[in-house]
Structure formats: C-alpha cells, structure tokens
Motif scaffolding. Structure first.
Motif, PDB file in Angstrom:
ATOM      1  N   ALA A  47     -13.432 -11.536   5.062  1.00  0.00           N
ATOM      2  CA  ALA A  47     -12.607 -11.682   6.257  1.00  0.00           C
ATOM      3  C   ALA A  47     -12.446 -10.332   6.926  1.00  0.00           C
ATOM      4  N   GLY A  48     -13.085 -10.161   8.088  1.00  0.00           N
ATOM      5  CA  GLY A  48     -13.050  -8.865   8.749  1.00  0.00           C
ATOM      6  C   GLY A  48     -14.085  -7.947   8.134  1.00  0.00           C
ATOM      7  N   SER A  49     -14.014  -6.681   8.469  1.00  0.00           N
ATOM      8  CA  SER A  49     -14.971  -5.709   7.953  1.00  0.00           C
ATOM      9  C   SER A  49     -14.486  -5.149   6.632  1.00  0.00           C
ATOM     10  N   PRO A  50     -15.374  -4.900   5.667  1.00  0.00           N
ATOM     11  CA  PRO A  50     -14.958  -4.281   4.408  1.00  0.00           C
ATOM     12  C   PRO A  50     -14.265  -2.957   4.672  1.00  0.00           C
ATOM     13  N   SER A  51     -13.195  -2.687   3.941  1.00  0.00           N
ATOM     14  CA  SER A  51     -12.383  -1.507   4.221  1.00  0.00           C
ATOM     15  C   SER A  51     -13.144  -0.192   4.124  1.00  0.00           C
ATOM     16  N   PRO A  52     -14.106   0.003   3.175  1.00  0.00           N
ATOM     17  CA  PRO A  52     -14.801   1.293   3.145  1.00  0.00           C
ATOM     18  C   PRO A  52     -15.592   1.579   4.408  1.00  0.00           C
TER      19      PRO A  52
ATOM     20  N   VAL B 138      -1.025  -2.939   5.611  1.00  0.00           N
ATOM     21  CA  VAL B 138      -1.247  -1.644   4.979  1.00  0.00           C
ATOM     22  C   VAL B 138      -2.412  -0.959   5.676  1.00  0.00           C
ATOM     23  N   PHE B 139      -2.237   0.290   6.070  1.00  0.00           N
ATOM     24  CA  PHE B 139      -3.358   1.007   6.677  1.00  0.00           C
ATOM     25  C   PHE B 139      -3.367   2.461   6.217  1.00  0.00           C
ATOM     26  N   ARG B 140      -4.570   3.041   6.272  1.00  0.00           N
ATOM     27  CA  ARG B 140      -4.756   4.455   5.933  1.00  0.00           C
ATOM     28  C   ARG B 140      -5.247   5.204   7.152  1.00  0.00           C
ATOM     29  N   THR B 141      -4.611   6.320   7.441  1.00  0.00           N
ATOM     30  CA  THR B 141      -5.095   7.235   8.468  1.00  0.00           C
ATOM     31  C   THR B 141      -5.169   8.613   7.838  1.00  0.00           C
ATOM     32  N   SER B 142      -6.391   9.105   7.645  1.00  0.00           N
ATOM     33  CA  SER B 142      -6.640  10.349   6.928  1.00  0.00           C
ATOM     34  C   SER B 142      -5.986  10.282   5.548  1.00  0.00           C
ATOM     35  N   ASN B 143      -5.074  11.204   5.235  1.00  0.00           N
ATOM     36  CA  ASN B 143      -4.468  11.224   3.907  1.00  0.00           C
ATOM     37  C   ASN B 143      -3.073  10.614   3.875  1.00  0.00           C
TER      38      ASN B 143
ATOM     39  N   THR C 283      -5.003 -16.653  10.820  1.00  0.00           N
ATOM     40  CA  THR C 283      -3.794 -16.066  10.236  1.00  0.00           C
ATOM     41  C   THR C 283      -3.923 -15.843   8.734  1.00  0.00           C
ATOM     42  N   ALA C 284      -5.093 -16.089   8.151  1.00  0.00           N
ATOM     43  CA  ALA C 284      -5.272 -15.898   6.714  1.00  0.00           C
ATOM     44  C   ALA C 284      -5.245 -14.417   6.363  1.00  0.00           C
ATOM     45  N   PRO C 285      -4.873 -14.062   5.125  1.00  0.00           N
ATOM     46  CA  PRO C 285      -4.952 -12.656   4.695  1.00  0.00           C
ATOM     47  C   PRO C 285      -6.348 -12.109   4.934  1.00  0.00           C
ATOM     48  N   ARG C 286      -6.443 -10.881   5.435  1.00  0.00           N
ATOM     49  CA  ARG C 286      -7.752 -10.382   5.863  1.00  0.00           C
ATOM     50  C   ARG C 286      -7.741  -8.869   6.046  1.00  0.00           C
ATOM     51  N   VAL C 287      -8.939  -8.307   6.059  1.00  0.00           N
ATOM     52  CA  VAL C 287      -9.124  -6.915   6.463  1.00  0.00           C
ATOM     53  C   VAL C 287      -8.992  -6.846   7.976  1.00  0.00           C
ATOM     54  N   LEU C 288      -8.344  -5.803   8.474  1.00  0.00           N
ATOM     55  CA  LEU C 288      -8.148  -5.633   9.912  1.00  0.00           C
ATOM     56  C   LEU C 288      -9.135  -4.610  10.461  1.00  0.00           C
ATOM     57  N   ASP C 289      -9.890  -5.001  11.463  1.00  0.00           N
ATOM     58  CA  ASP C 289     -10.769  -4.067  12.157  1.00  0.00           C
ATOM     59  C   ASP C 289      -9.987  -3.334  13.239  1.00  0.00           C
ATOM     60  N   GLY C 290     -10.353  -2.097  13.488  1.00  0.00           N
ATOM     61  CA  GLY C 290      -9.808  -1.377  14.629  1.00  0.00           C
ATOM     62  C   GLY C 290      -8.447  -0.761  14.415  1.00  0.00           C
ATOM     63  N   LEU C 291      -7.925  -0.777  13.198  1.00  0.00           N
ATOM     64  CA  LEU C 291      -6.630  -0.165  12.926  1.00  0.00           C
ATOM     65  C   LEU C 291      -6.824   1.012  11.984  1.00  0.00           C
ATOM     66  N   ALA C 292      -6.607   2.225  12.501  1.00  0.00           N
ATOM     67  CA  ALA C 292      -6.712   3.455  11.716  1.00  0.00           C
ATOM     68  C   ALA C 292      -8.075   3.544  11.030  1.00  0.00           C
ATOM     69  N   ASP C 293      -8.123   4.151   9.833  1.00  0.00           N
ATOM     70  CA  ASP C 293      -9.388   4.309   9.114  1.00  0.00           C
ATOM     71  C   ASP C 293      -9.710   3.107   8.241  1.00  0.00           C
ATOM     72  N   ALA C 294      -8.686   2.388   7.793  1.00  0.00           N
ATOM     73  CA  ALA C 294      -8.862   1.183   6.980  1.00  0.00           C
ATOM     74  C   ALA C 294      -7.539   0.445   6.989  1.00  0.00           C
ATOM     75  N   ALA C 295      -7.584  -0.890   6.997  1.00  0.00           N
ATOM     76  CA  ALA C 295      -6.337  -1.660   7.071  1.00  0.00           C
ATOM     77  C   ALA C 295      -6.566  -3.087   6.600  1.00  0.00           C
ATOM     78  N   PHE C 296      -5.507  -3.692   6.086  1.00  0.00           N
ATOM     79  CA  PHE C 296      -5.550  -5.116   5.766  1.00  0.00           C
ATOM     80  C   PHE C 296      -4.188  -5.736   6.017  1.00  0.00           C
ATOM     81  N   LEU C 297      -4.180  -7.073   6.140  1.00  0.00           N
ATOM     82  CA  LEU C 297      -2.949  -7.839   6.370  1.00  0.00           C
ATOM     83  C   LEU C 297      -2.853  -8.922   5.312  1.00  0.00           C
TER      84      LEU C 297
END
Length: 292
Positions: free
Chosen positions: A156-161, A247-252, A215-229
């Motif tokens: 669901a969405g793009s893989p976070s890496p 949850v999202f990661r932006t740099s460290n 609305t299912a749990p998924r990886v979010l594209d386009g949010l910071a460096d990596a994100a999921f809902l």
C-alpha cells in the motif's frame, strides 16, 4: 683485585637500544619505498565520519501546530469557549521530558456531547554515536521498526526505504490531503464528513467496522523522507474509539502524531475518513514547519 660482576639486564638494555637504532634507519620505508606511516594516515582519511543529521535542536512541541489546525481537529458542540478555556484546550499540555533537545511532546483534549477527541504529538531527534552510521540512517532504522510493529502492508503506497530516493522526491507534496491511495485508486471526492460519528448497528461486526480501500493502513507518499498511517477501531466496555496514527521521518527527526475520537454510544462509529484527512493534513503542516 676482585672481578667485576656481570649484569645481564644491562646487556639486554644495550641490545634493545641497538635494535631500535637499526629500526629507525631501515623501518621507515616499505618494500616499495613508500612511507608506512603515510599509508596508514591515508587509509584513515579515506573513511570520514558519517554525516550528522539536519536537526541539532527541537522546537517547542505545543507551539509547532497552528492554533487553527488544532481548533479544526477538536470541534465543539455549539457551546462557545471562554478565552481561558480556549487557551487551555488549544494551547495543549507539554509532555515532561528531561532533554528537550532530544525529545518533546504535547497533548490536546476536548470533551463534547458527541464524544472526546485527543491529539498527541511526539518528536524525537535521533543521534548516532557510531562514526560509521549517520544520524539519518540511525533514524531510518528506528522508523523501520515502528512501521514493522504497526504491520503496515508493504504493497500500500511506496515502500518506506524508497521514500528518500530521487524518484520519490519528485512526487513529494502530491499527497497533501489524503495520503497515498493503494493500487492507484482515486480518493473519494466531495465534502468531508461533518465530524459526527457514523451510525452502525454493531461496531464489532464484519469488515465494515474497519477502514478499507483508501482509508486502510498504508505507507504515505509525499510526506517527508518516509511516512505511514495506521487506523484502528477499538471497542471497550466504556464505548468505542478510533485511533489514527501518522509517523514520519525527516532527516534525523521522527514525528509521531496520534488522533483519536471516543464515543460512549457503540452504535456511533467515529468516521475514519475525517480523522485520517485531518491527521494527514496536520502531519504535512508539521513537516513543513520543521523544515523552516
């Protein structure tokens, strides 16, 4: 005249001094004539320490979201708030932390006749103490564990890496409203729900009680460096509540945003789409504010 005694230790010291002298004359060059110490220094310089993360401090958590964003996520029931009440509700309550450069957080709550809503914000700055591992890589490892623990479907969405790859960065910002939609499906159009829980004869019966489709749990594209809902519906003796987490990661820095709605009436389910849309929108604002 008595003979002088022989001292073995003195002979050993003399031999050692001679060996050191010979080494100083011949040991500076290797078989090819190069200087051994120079080669060692060159090897060390070819492995520089990993890059530090972008963030060296953290903002004040309760002041990071805008007051308007918090107000929209904590709707009332028609009863106006006094100035003091509004400051208490929308100002939030800061988490108690012992190092505000490493972790900060804030909580907001509003009770109405339609139920109670909570917003939680946790911001963690990751520092790697391994010279071979960058702060960003350390943060990505922590993020990956969170995604794995949440059991987010990888399809669901793009893989976070891949979210931090050049191809993914071109798509940054396209998912500003509702997040990625699995399998390329279009997100529902039209007016967002008003905020009232959705009726249901039995909140614990069948798949209708759980999010599905966009609305299912998924990886979010386009949010910071990596994100999921993540989205969970929980039924308890005291009522029913839906918990949405972004949850999202932006740099460290890793940001965890939680948004939930409680209802004492088990036949009235909190609306998944509305909660997800508002949580996703606030997460986008938080990522933008952190980048300023």
């Amino acid at each position: 005249m008595p003979r002088k005694s022989f001292v073995p230790g003195a002979a050993l010291v003399a031999a050692a001094a001679l060996a050191v002298g010979l080494t100083g004359c011949t040991g500076g060059s290797g078989p090819d004539g190069s200087d051994a110490d120079a080669k060692g220094g060159g090897a060390a310089s070819s492995n520089p320490a990993a890059e530090p993360g972008r963030y060296q401090t953290l903002p004040e958590a309760c002041g990071l979201p805008s007051r308007n964003a918090i107000r929209s996520m904590l709707p009332g029931d028609g009863q106006p708030l006094s100035s003091a009440e509004a400051d208490k509700v929308y100002g939030g309550t800061a988490d108690i932390t012992y190092d505000t450069d490493r972790r900060v957080g804030c909580r907001w709550t509003r009770e109405t006749t339609a139920g109670t809503r909570h917003i939680g914000l946790d911001i963690q700055r990751v520092v790697s103490y391994d010279g071979a591992v960058s702060d960003d890589d350390k943060a990505q490892g922590i993020y990956d564990k969170k995604e794995l623990a949440a059991q987010i479907p990888s399809g669901a969405g793009s893989p976070s890496p891949a979210a931090s790859s050049p191809s993914a960065s071109k798509d940054k910002g396209k998912d500003k409203g509702t997040g990625a939609v699995p399998n390329g499906a279009s997100s529902p159009k039209g007016k967002a729900p008003s905020g009232s829980p959705s009726p249901s004869s039995d909140p614990s019966s069948g798949p209708s009680a759980e999010p599905s489709g966009s609305t299912a749990p998924r990886v979010l594209d386009g949010l910071a460096d990596a994100a999921f809902l993540n989205d969970k519906l929980v039924t308890a003796d005291s009522g029913v509540h839906r918990d949405v987490t972004v949850v999202f990661r932006t740099s460290n820095v890793i940001v965890t945003l939680t948004y939930d709605q409680w209802s004492t009436d088990k036949t009235m389910l909190p609306d998944s789409q509305e909660l997800q849309d508002k949580a996703r929108s606030l997460a986008g604002d938080l990522a933008d504010n952190l980048g300023e």
